[in-house]
Design an enzyme around this catalytic site. Sequence first.
Site, PDB file in Angstrom:
ATOM      1  NE  ARG A   1     -73.750 -10.952 104.627  1.00 52.24           N
ATOM      2  CZ  ARG A   1     -74.199 -11.260 103.409  1.00 52.24           C
ATOM      3  NH1 ARG A   1     -74.299 -12.531 103.062  1.00 52.24           N
ATOM      4  NH2 ARG A   1     -74.537 -10.323 102.546  1.00 52.24           N
TER       5      ARG A   1
ATOM      6  CG  ASP B   1     -65.905 -14.127  95.437  1.00 55.05           C
ATOM      7  OD1 ASP B   1     -66.695 -14.413  96.353  1.00 55.05           O
ATOM      8  OD2 ASP B   1     -66.259 -13.619  94.354  1.00 55.05           O
ATOM      9  NE  ARG B   2     -70.725 -19.925  94.167  1.00 57.83           N
ATOM     10  CZ  ARG B   2     -71.949 -20.346  94.439  1.00 57.83           C
ATOM     11  NH1 ARG B   2     -72.128 -21.510  95.065  1.00 57.83           N
ATOM     12  NH2 ARG B   2     -73.004 -19.611  94.130  1.00 57.83           N
ATOM     13  CG  ASP B   3     -71.414 -16.621  93.198  1.00 58.58           C
ATOM     14  OD1 ASP B   3     -72.307 -17.122  92.496  1.00 58.58           O
ATOM     15  OD2 ASP B   3     -71.090 -17.077  94.318  1.00 58.58           O
TER      16      ASP B   3
ATOM     17  CG  HIS C   1     -75.117 -17.281 109.090  1.00 59.90           C
ATOM     18  ND1 HIS C   1     -73.815 -17.730 109.186  1.00 59.90           N
ATOM     19  CD2 HIS C   1     -75.863 -18.114 109.857  1.00 59.90           C
ATOM     20  CE1 HIS C   1     -73.771 -18.778 110.002  1.00 59.90           C
ATOM     21  NE2 HIS C   1     -74.994 -19.033 110.412  1.00 59.90           N
TER      22      HIS C   1
ATOM     23  CD  GLN D   1     -73.284 -19.102  97.620  1.00 60.37           C
ATOM     24  OE1 GLN D   1     -74.398 -19.215  97.099  1.00 60.37           O
ATOM     25  NE2 GLN D   1     -72.284 -18.436  97.043  1.00 60.37           N
TER      26      GLN D   1
END
Length: 448
Positions: free
Chosen positions: A362, A259-261, A342, A303
């Site tokens: 998503r 995961d990023r954030d 999306h 995103q």
Amino acid sequence: MKQAIILAGGRGTRLKDRLGDLPKPMIPVGGRPLLERLVELARSHGFTDLVLFVHYRADLIQAHFGDGAKWGVPIRYVVERQPLGTAGAVLAGLERLAERFLVLYGDTMVNVDLQRLWQRHQQAQADATLLLHPNNHPFDSDLVEMDPASRITAFHSRPHPKGRYFQNLVNAGLYVLEKRPLAACSSSLGTHDSPILDFGKDLFPAMVRGGASLFGYNSPEYVKDIGTPGRYDQVCAEFADGTIARSSLATPQRAVFLDRDGTLIVDRENLRSADGLELLPGVPEAIRQLNHLGWRAVVVTNQPVIAKGWASEAELQIIHNKLESLLGREHAFLDRIYFCPHHPDKGFPGERPELKIQCACRKPATGMIAQAVAELNIDLERSWLIGDTTTDMQTAKNAGLRSILVRTGAAGQDGKHPARPGQVCDTLGDAVKCLVAEGKAEPGKVKP
């Protein structure tokens, strides 16, 4: 007929202590000349016509390989009377070449699924396809820029302008080329100041300027030149420990989906600008460890700022360029970044209606995972997902991945999904240490 050419004219001045009077492509790797290994690689992927471009000690190479019968593939030679550079040699010998051909460098160790590369070139209908890959020192590398359709739009030579962030994509020196556009471009280079022409510095930028279609094939497979004693020693070590053998996409790959954030970067809700991007402590070291272990490091991130109209795809690309640049400063790299643009809920000022949909990408849906599997031949049963939310844990469950929850970011307190993590760790660094401690990772070295 599938034709491959190998540029084998180099002398190897910096390797003289190792080579003696041998030409550089004849340096041994694993007890056999590097050039033999390239010939066998091409043959094993169905190339039935080989052309060797030779210069220094051409007689030795011709005597060793003959007509190629010993290697089960016909071999022909183009002898350079003077050094012309990589592109100059090919342009000078163009009449000897097929309408489509593969280019290998004779001083580069390669383990790439050449058939997959060839097919991607055909699908792209490009004038040239360049194998690109991330590396662990983008700050001092010549970088290549692609658009979302993988068409090459620019080449960025080092040093890079301060404050600008580029994709971490390096020209690996492995190409599939069409003869016709090369012939057309060669006339425009006739007035070049130097008779020596290089693919990366001269020919490919000229083709882009002239409107040719160059396609970037982003692959983490093994391509490393042996031009210095240090690089040569590293190639020999990686051949011995199996790193090279494992790297081809013909072999199922292990991966860590990230995961990023809240996992890699500080979670600033709906990050819209690269100015707000900040790596979490210890992240570069953790990614670098994954690189050393030979795991594919793959980001999968929702995103919705795109669908909400708060940021454009171009702005998101700059954010991700900065992420790659910050990691690169610490000699770490990501193999891929996938994002879902999306968002199903409507009612945001400036939103983009075409993106306000229920999609298959998503998270916790698994579309991004499926794309990574297709592009990188990932073995899901031997791979993991690390994230900070129950959405990440549900994604892992849906995809058949093992999971680790980190206590950074949301720390699993979002309460959106019932899936429970396989393990819980304080940080990404701790999660990677856990994988290593449990013997989940294969030993290996840093990719090229």
